[in-house]
Structure formats: structure tokens, C-alpha cells
Write an enzyme that holds these catalytic residues in place. Structure first.
Site, mmCIF file in Angstrom:
data_model
loop_
_atom_site.group_PDB
_atom_site.id
_atom_site.type_symbol
_atom_site.label_atom_id
_atom_site.label_comp_id
_atom_site.label_asym_id
_atom_site.label_seq_id
_atom_site.Cartn_x
_atom_site.Cartn_y
_atom_site.Cartn_z
ATOM 1 N N GLN A 156 0.846 -1.184 0.000
ATOM 2 C CA GLN A 156 0.000 0.000 0.000
ATOM 3 C C GLN A 156 0.884 1.239 0.000
ATOM 4 O OE1 GLN A 156 -2.765 -0.786 3.347
ATOM 5 N NE2 GLN A 156 -4.043 -1.721 1.780
ATOM 6 N N ALA A 157 0.345 2.336 -0.553
ATOM 7 C CA ALA A 157 1.157 3.543 -0.734
ATOM 8 C C ALA A 157 1.766 4.025 0.581
ATOM 9 C CB ALA A 157 0.305 4.641 -1.359
ATOM 10 N N CYS A 158 1.079 3.763 1.701
ATOM 11 C CA CYS A 158 1.579 4.220 3.008
ATOM 12 C C CYS A 158 2.737 3.357 3.505
ATOM 13 C CB CYS A 158 0.449 4.179 4.029
ATOM 14 S SG CYS A 158 -0.339 2.563 4.124
ATOM 15 N N GLY A 159 3.031 2.271 2.788
ATOM 16 C CA GLY A 159 4.121 1.386 3.185
ATOM 17 C C GLY A 159 3.634 0.108 3.836
#
Ligand SMILES: Cc1cc2nc3c(=O)[nH]c(=O)nc-3n(C[C@H](O)[C@H](O)[C@H](O)COP(=O)(O)O)c2cc1C
Length: 180
Positions: A156-159
Site C-alpha cells: 500500500q502507498a503508506c508502506g
């Protein structure tokens, strides 16, 4: 007479995954579908109107009160053969399930004719996807006849790694064709 394979109302909300939705929109247009787009105000923080106008050759709907033609949101529900929210934020999913109609997408949803297909492709952080409010809303919407596309699992983009990723463009394209 139109040679369109079908009229798709493609609605985008405020997620990083808006860039993936562009890929699906491009494919649909290339395959001969007529696509009109609706953006939440926050979707426009992730993607520009010019991109969507360039891909669809049509103006983007954002504001229900924009002076284009009276009751356009109702006309759109009659025009479309299939509606999709992609990417769908936790916010819009919870809003639709609560019956709120305070922006373009939620107002179209309240006016929707459920003899036609309405698809939702969620995209969010894993905790947002697992939140009890979101889970309940997904269940409510499915009970009303909305076709929930599920979400991918992975980076996910947040890591984070987990459930909530937008499905890949190819899978979304296939779902649209299948549900028409
Ligand atoms: C960089 C960034 C990325 C975001 N990505 C997502 C996302 O993928 N999914 C989500 O549900 N919310 C995401 N959000 C939060 C939504 O944009 C926020 O809840 C917004 O109010 C949604 O508005 P909308 O549903 O009307 O578009 C993100 C916010 C930021 C700042």
C-alpha cells in the site's frame, strides 16, 4: 446513431489509486465504450480534469450545482448502462451506505435505478478497509444490490502490506464488461 458498446459513468474519489483508474478509462474508450467521468472534489487533488477530459473527450462532472444543464445528475442516471466508483474511498463507501447526498457521486447514487449495474472498487489503507464502519457499509451496499469488487492484498502507498489495494486495471476492466 452511436456505435458505442455501452455508456459507462466512471466516478473517482480521493485516493492515490486514481492513476490506475485512468488506465481503465483509457482502455474502455479505446474498446468503444462511451465514458463520462465524475470526480469528488478530493479526487481532483490526485488527478487533473485535463487528463480525464483528454481520455474521454468529455467534460468532467464535479459540482451538482454547476450551471451546465438542469438536473444533469438525473439525466446521467438515465444515460448510463453501468456506473462504477473507482477508486472508492472509505469516505464515499460510508457516505453512500448512510444515504447522504451532499456531492455529485452521492447524489447520483440516491437517484440511481438499481435495475442497472452499480460497481464499487475500494482502495484504501488496510485499517480503513478493516474498520467496523467500512465493513458494515460494504455489507449494506451489497444488500442493496451494489456489486462490490473486493480489494487486492499487497503493498500500500503508506508502506503497509494488507487488504485494501485497488484491483489491477485489467481485473476492473473485465468486471465492467462482465456486469454490463
Ligand atoms: C495522500 C493521500 C492519500 C489518500 N489515499 C486514500 C485512499 O487510498 N483511500 C481512502 O479511503 N482515503 C484516502 N485518503 C483520504 C481521503 O482522500 C479523504 O478521506 C477524503 O476526505 C476523501 O474524500 P472523497 O471520498 O470525497 O474523495 C488519502 C488522503 C491523502 C492525503
Amino acid at each position: 446513431m452511436s456505435n458505442s458498446k455501452g455508456n459507462i459513468l466512471f466516478q473517482l474519489t480521493g485516493s492515490i489509486a486514481c492513476y490506475k483508474a485512468c488506465n481503465v478509462i483509457s482502455r474502455l474508450v479505446q474498446e468503444g465504450f462511451e465514458v463520462k467521468t465524475v470526480c469528488s472534489a478530493n479526487a481532483l487533488k490526485f488527478i487533473g480534469k485535463s487528463t480525464l477530459e483528454g481520455l474521454t473527450h468529455k467534460a468532467v462532472y464535479v459540482d451538482t450545482f454547476e450551471d451546465r444543464s438542469a438536473l444533469e445528475h438525473i439525466a446521467l442516471t438515465k444515460w448510463l448502462d453501468l456506473a462504477i466508483v473507482c477508486p472508492a474511498t472509505a469516505n464515499i463507501i460510508n457516505k453512500l451506505a448512510a444515504g447522504i447526498g451532499d456531492d455529485y457521486i452521492s447524489t447520483v447514487f440516491l437517484a440511481f435505478d438499481f435495475s442497472k449495474p452499480y460497481l464499487i472498487a475500494p482502495a484504501m489503507n488496510q485499517n480503513m478497509y478493516a474498520h467496523p464502519a467500512t465493513k458494515r457499509s460494504l455489507g449494506i451496499l451489497a444488500g442493496w444490490g451494489v456489486k462490490m469488487l473486493g480489494a487486492g492484498i499487497g503493498y500500500q502507498a503508506c508502506g503497509d502490506k494488507g487488504a485494501g489495494r485497488l484491483l489491477e486495471p485489467e481485473a476492473i476492466y473485465k468486471e465492467i464488461k462482465k456486469n454490463l
